[in-house]
Design a protein around this motif. Structure first.
Motif, PDB file in Angstrom:
ATOM      1  N   GLY A  98       0.507  -5.358 -11.772  1.00 39.38           N
ATOM      2  CA  GLY A  98       1.305  -4.392 -12.341  1.00 39.38           C
ATOM      3  C   GLY A  98       2.170  -3.501 -11.918  1.00 39.38           C
ATOM      4  O   GLY A  98       2.710  -2.530 -12.791  1.00 39.38           O
ATOM      5  N   LEU A  99       2.539  -3.806 -10.546  1.00 33.46           N
ATOM      6  CA  LEU A  99       3.359  -2.816 -10.085  1.00 33.46           C
ATOM      7  C   LEU A  99       4.832  -2.752 -10.725  1.00 33.46           C
ATOM      8  O   LEU A  99       5.341  -1.617 -10.907  1.00 33.46           O
ATOM      9  CB  LEU A  99       3.730  -3.347  -8.517  1.00 33.46           C
TER      10      LEU A  99
ATOM     11  N   ALA B 133       2.534  15.833  -0.940  1.00 34.97           N
ATOM     12  CA  ALA B 133       2.963  17.133  -0.991  1.00 34.97           C
ATOM     13  C   ALA B 133       4.322  17.080  -1.788  1.00 34.97           C
ATOM     14  O   ALA B 133       4.680  18.065  -2.374  1.00 34.97           O
ATOM     15  CB  ALA B 133       3.367  17.639   0.486  1.00 34.97           C
ATOM     16  N   ALA B 134       5.065  15.860  -1.668  1.00 36.73           N
ATOM     17  CA  ALA B 134       6.184  15.779  -2.427  1.00 36.73           C
ATOM     18  C   ALA B 134       6.090  15.465  -3.881  1.00 36.73           C
ATOM     19  O   ALA B 134       6.852  15.472  -4.658  1.00 36.73           O
ATOM     20  CB  ALA B 134       7.343  14.720  -1.656  1.00 36.73           C
ATOM     21  N   GLY B 135       4.761  15.052  -4.232  1.00 33.24           N
ATOM     22  CA  GLY B 135       4.443  14.774  -5.682  1.00 33.24           C
ATOM     23  C   GLY B 135       4.893  13.312  -5.965  1.00 33.24           C
ATOM     24  O   GLY B 135       5.077  13.077  -7.151  1.00 33.24           O
ATOM     25  N   ILE B 136       5.250  12.438  -5.162  1.00 37.23           N
ATOM     26  CA  ILE B 136       5.784  10.997  -5.466  1.00 37.23           C
ATOM     27  C   ILE B 136       4.630  10.214  -5.809  1.00 37.23           C
ATOM     28  O   ILE B 136       3.481  10.102  -5.247  1.00 37.23           O
ATOM     29  CB  ILE B 136       6.670  10.332  -4.407  1.00 37.23           C
ATOM     30  N   PRO B 137       4.730   9.033  -6.455  1.00 40.01           N
ATOM     31  CA  PRO B 137       3.829   8.076  -6.763  1.00 40.01           C
ATOM     32  C   PRO B 137       3.469   7.389  -5.509  1.00 40.01           C
ATOM     33  O   PRO B 137       3.997   7.120  -4.375  1.00 40.01           O
ATOM     34  CB  PRO B 137       4.330   6.888  -7.546  1.00 40.01           C
ATOM     35  N   VAL B 138       2.170   7.171  -5.164  1.00 38.64           N
ATOM     36  CA  VAL B 138       1.228   6.376  -4.029  1.00 38.64           C
ATOM     37  C   VAL B 138       0.438   5.338  -4.800  1.00 38.64           C
ATOM     38  O   VAL B 138      -0.154   5.465  -5.447  1.00 38.64           O
ATOM     39  CB  VAL B 138       0.638   7.521  -3.302  1.00 38.64           C
ATOM     40  N   VAL B 139       1.007   4.210  -4.035  1.00 29.90           N
ATOM     41  CA  VAL B 139       0.332   3.015  -4.675  1.00 29.90           C
ATOM     42  C   VAL B 139      -0.338   2.214  -3.184  1.00 29.90           C
ATOM     43  O   VAL B 139       0.687   2.131  -2.287  1.00 29.90           O
ATOM     44  CB  VAL B 139       1.508   1.910  -5.288  1.00 29.90           C
TER      45      VAL B 139
ATOM     46  N   ASP C 183      -3.217 -11.432  -5.230  1.00 33.77           N
ATOM     47  CA  ASP C 183      -3.582 -12.826  -4.851  1.00 33.77           C
ATOM     48  C   ASP C 183      -2.695 -13.383  -3.727  1.00 33.77           C
ATOM     49  O   ASP C 183      -2.779 -14.450  -2.996  1.00 33.77           O
ATOM     50  CB  ASP C 183      -3.849 -13.856  -5.782  1.00 33.77           C
ATOM     51  N   LYS C 184      -1.195 -12.917  -3.760  1.00 40.53           N
ATOM     52  CA  LYS C 184      -0.172 -13.320  -3.100  1.00 40.53           C
ATOM     53  C   LYS C 184       0.409 -12.325  -1.939  1.00 40.53           C
ATOM     54  O   LYS C 184      -0.018 -11.189  -2.066  1.00 40.53           O
ATOM     55  CB  LYS C 184       0.902 -13.832  -4.186  1.00 40.53           C
ATOM     56  N   PRO C 185       1.193 -12.727  -1.210  1.00 41.27           N
ATOM     57  CA  PRO C 185       1.728 -11.826  -0.108  1.00 41.27           C
ATOM     58  C   PRO C 185       2.485 -10.547  -0.733  1.00 41.27           C
ATOM     59  O   PRO C 185       2.260  -9.293  -0.291  1.00 41.27           O
ATOM     60  CB  PRO C 185       2.843 -12.674   0.738  1.00 41.27           C
ATOM     61  N   SER C 186       3.324 -10.739  -1.776  1.00 39.51           N
ATOM     62  CA  SER C 186       4.021  -9.921  -2.156  1.00 39.51           C
ATOM     63  C   SER C 186       3.236  -8.798  -3.215  1.00 39.51           C
ATOM     64  O   SER C 186       2.442  -9.457  -4.347  1.00 39.51           O
ATOM     65  CB  SER C 186       5.466 -10.283  -3.056  1.00 39.51           C
ATOM     66  N   LEU C 187       3.414  -7.656  -3.106  1.00 39.89           N
ATOM     67  CA  LEU C 187       2.733  -6.770  -4.158  1.00 39.89           C
ATOM     68  C   LEU C 187       3.446  -7.008  -5.312  1.00 39.89           C
ATOM     69  O   LEU C 187       2.831  -6.273  -6.755  1.00 39.89           O
ATOM     70  CB  LEU C 187       2.902  -5.441  -3.569  1.00 39.89           C
ATOM     71  N   PHE C 188       4.554  -7.499  -5.579  1.00 44.21           N
ATOM     72  CA  PHE C 188       5.294  -7.560  -6.882  1.00 44.21           C
ATOM     73  C   PHE C 188       4.663  -8.691  -7.720  1.00 44.21           C
ATOM     74  O   PHE C 188       4.950  -8.873  -8.975  1.00 44.21           O
ATOM     75  CB  PHE C 188       6.837  -7.801  -6.557  1.00 44.21           C
ATOM     76  N   VAL C 189       4.091  -9.545  -7.007  1.00 45.33           N
ATOM     77  CA  VAL C 189       3.547 -10.983  -7.675  1.00 45.33           C
ATOM     78  C   VAL C 189       2.492 -10.933  -8.370  1.00 45.33           C
ATOM     79  O   VAL C 189       1.265 -10.510  -7.579  1.00 45.33           O
ATOM     80  CB  VAL C 189       3.719 -12.160  -6.741  1.00 45.33           C
TER      81      VAL C 189
ATOM     82  N   VAL D  93      -4.713   1.401  -6.832  1.00 39.62           N
ATOM     83  CA  VAL D  93      -4.993   0.278  -6.022  1.00 39.62           C
ATOM     84  C   VAL D  93      -4.774  -1.125  -6.792  1.00 39.62           C
ATOM     85  O   VAL D  93      -5.535  -1.511  -7.657  1.00 39.62           O
ATOM     86  CB  VAL D  93      -6.292   0.078  -5.441  1.00 39.62           C
ATOM     87  N   PHE D  94      -3.499  -1.933  -6.525  1.00 42.99           N
ATOM     88  CA  PHE D  94      -3.353  -3.076  -6.935  1.00 42.99           C
ATOM     89  C   PHE D  94      -3.954  -4.179  -6.329  1.00 42.99           C
ATOM     90  O   PHE D  94      -3.718  -4.361  -5.188  1.00 42.99           O
ATOM     91  CB  PHE D  94      -1.894  -3.366  -7.366  1.00 42.99           C
TER      92      PHE D  94
END
Length: 245
Positions: free
Chosen positions: A161-162, A91-97, A152-158, A148-149
């Motif tokens: 493409g996040l 509703a707020a139009g923000i990115p959803v990952v 392979d690792k715990p962090s979504l940053f590793v 959807v990214f």
């Protein structure tokens, strides 16, 4: 020299789960300030897949008898709150990952040391007849334009493409939910903080297999890396953003 007074709100927020003396020590050491929400958030839904949730809300030991990665009915309880966050974010139009562990049949799958820390070996899927272990549950399925990214690792940053995705959209803050609180949610929150994003973790929308690591991880995030807040507070913030827009 007299000792400083521990902030009462830091203690009150967590004393149902931890000894008061330990909370006072953390507060006296200076931890627990609020970061506050940013103005351009993204919602990160971490590993809310059939593997980690199961196909139905089973008690935890029954759930892991089907799939040893499952968090059972604890995950399903959190799903109701994740749905609230998704509705407010859209509703707020923000990115959803979203994130999901990479499927072992993917040629890019790189398990690293996962097999050294558990007895499951290669994560080969544990939902008999489903074949959907690393897919997001239908109840909270991604909508149009929501990514959807695979990780392979715990962090979504590793290894995903996040980071570039967030920069391209001018994101200044992260709202994190999903599982597990002590694993991938925690790792993603710490990495988000390390990338200078304001981090908020929605308390009821995060889940784990057992209570002790769940609450310990949330406390540590709240003390050092972000704000652990009620889902209702996040929804209210997103509604306010929508109103201002």
């Amino acid at each position: 020299m007299s000792a400083p007074t521990a902030p009462a709100d830091v203690v009150a927020k967590w004393e149902a789960h931890f000894p008061r003396e330990e909370l006072e020590t953390l507060a006296l050491a200076g931890y627990g300030n609020r970061l506050g929400f940013g103005t351009r958030p993204a919602l990160l839904v971490v590993d809310a897949t059939y593997s980690f949730c199961g196909a139905e809300p089973l008690p935890i030991r029954d759930a892991i008898a089907v799939n040893r990665r499952s968090c059972g009915d604890r995950a399903w309880a959190a799903l109701e709150y994740i749905r609230e966050l998704l509705a407010a974010a859209r509703a707020a139009g923000i990115p959803v990952v979203y994130s999901a562990m990479r499927d072992p049949v993917d040629p890019a799958y790189e398990p690293g040391l996962w097999g050294a820390k558990n007895t499951r070996g290669v994560e080969d899927g544990g939902s008999p007849g489903e074949g959907r272990d690393n897919e997001i549950l239908d109840e909270i399925a991604p909508g149009p334009g929501e990514i959807v990214f695979a990780k392979d690792k715990p962090s979504l940053f590793v290894g995903t493409g996040l980071p570039g995705y967030l920069v391209a959209r001018g994101v200044d803050s992260l709202i994190i939910c999903g599982g597990t609180s002590s694993g991938c949610v925690y790792a993603t929150a710490v990495d988000g903080f390390s990338h200078n994003y304001r981090v908020a973790v929605a308390r009821e929308a995060s889940f784990d297999r057992v209570d002790t690591p769940h609450w310990a991880a949330l406390l540590d995030i709240d003390m050092k890396y972000g704000d652990v807040v009620g889902t209702a507070e996040v929804v209210a913030h997103l509604a306010a953003l929508r109103t201002r827009a």
